[in-house]
Design a protein around this motif. Sequence first.
Motif, short mmCIF file in Angstrom:
data_model
loop_
_atom_site.label_atom_id
_atom_site.label_comp_id
_atom_site.label_asym_id
_atom_site.label_seq_id
_atom_site.Cartn_x
_atom_site.Cartn_y
_atom_site.Cartn_z
N UNK A 4 -29.43 -29.86 8.28
CA UNK A 4 -28.97 -28.52 7.97
C UNK A 4 -27.56 -28.24 8.42
N UNK A 5 -26.78 -29.27 8.74
CA UNK A 5 -25.37 -29.12 9.03
C UNK A 5 -24.57 -29.65 7.85
N UNK A 6 -23.29 -29.33 7.73
CA UNK A 6 -22.50 -29.78 6.58
C UNK A 6 -22.52 -31.28 6.40
N UNK A 7 -22.50 -31.75 5.14
CA UNK A 7 -22.47 -33.18 4.89
C UNK A 7 -21.11 -33.76 5.21
N UNK A 8 -21.00 -35.07 5.17
CA UNK A 8 -19.74 -35.73 5.47
C UNK A 8 -18.63 -35.20 4.58
N UNK A 9 -17.51 -34.77 5.16
CA UNK A 9 -16.38 -34.31 4.39
C UNK A 9 -16.63 -33.04 3.60
N UNK A 10 -17.50 -32.13 4.08
CA UNK A 10 -17.81 -30.91 3.34
C UNK A 10 -16.53 -30.11 3.08
N UNK A 11 -16.40 -29.61 1.84
CA UNK A 11 -15.21 -28.86 1.45
C UNK A 11 -15.51 -27.44 1.01
N UNK A 59 -25.30 -23.36 1.79
CA UNK A 59 -25.31 -24.65 1.12
C UNK A 59 -23.91 -25.24 1.23
N UNK A 60 -23.80 -26.42 1.82
CA UNK A 60 -22.52 -27.09 2.02
C UNK A 60 -22.37 -28.20 0.99
N UNK A 61 -21.19 -28.28 0.37
CA UNK A 61 -20.91 -29.24 -0.68
C UNK A 61 -19.77 -30.17 -0.27
#
Length: 307
Positions: A4-11, A59-61
Amino acid sequence: MLEGLPPNGATHVMRVDAPEDAARAIAEFIGETFDPAEVATSAFEIEDRAEGSGWAVEVYFAEEPDEDSVRELIALVSPEAAAAAVFSTLDKKDWVAASLEGLAPVAIGTFVVHGSHDRGVVATNQIGIEIEAALAFGTGHHGTTKGCLAAIVAFGKQRRPAGTLDIGTGTGVLAMAAARLFHKPVLASDIDRVAVSTARANARANHAAAEIHFLHAPGLGAGEFLRRGPYDLVLANILLAPLKGIARPLARLVAPGGTVVLSGLLPSHANAALAAYRAQGLRLVRRRTIEGWTTLELSRDIGRPKR
């Protein structure tokens, strides 16, 4: 690698407030629609608001999303939330700092998962696992991770595994917990190369690297899984769809009398996962639900044939 944390390199990030049921459903639906290496979802309670408590979804993308498509997905759950969703860009440095500064130590049994800023809280009779979750998932704060850590503690009260397999290792928190508690070999795999690199660095920092072999692998097809098995303890903290997809190859890796711990499951999904593993000769031993997430502990009976 669920956390539930941002994915790698979230923009980019999308956020919307919604009632609890809708918030959980939106996070679940989007999480199952996108690649978990590219998108991370989180549904959580908002406290200390003037109008009272409520829930929100973030939601992190990893890349800029198609806002109209995401709104269409949300509308399948809640048209009101779809209209209210707010999209924004994300400064990587900001979320890394915020995610680390806000993490309080998590104590599960003998384990204390903490950041570097809380090293002093670990007592001499506890096992401290230091995690900085800047590049991968798994700080111990998610209900799925807590459930898996509790299952490791419960297993350790019965015996020590000759070998442990951690599928979807993320930051390596579960692999390190098993290595530090049992001092036996652990194989930890993930589909994300950055997660594997981060987990390896975490293991070195936690003096657990000597007992953990890290492997970048999608699924369980690599020959190394079989060569290093069978495993007395298997940990898989991922999501329902991949859990069902690996049920058969995973079951073949479990030693007679071994334990399988499945997590990343909403309570409404637990029975579907359980059915897939019962079909492979495993039986339910315990079901835990922590913070709205279910962890299943399954066992392969000694002498039961593998299908």
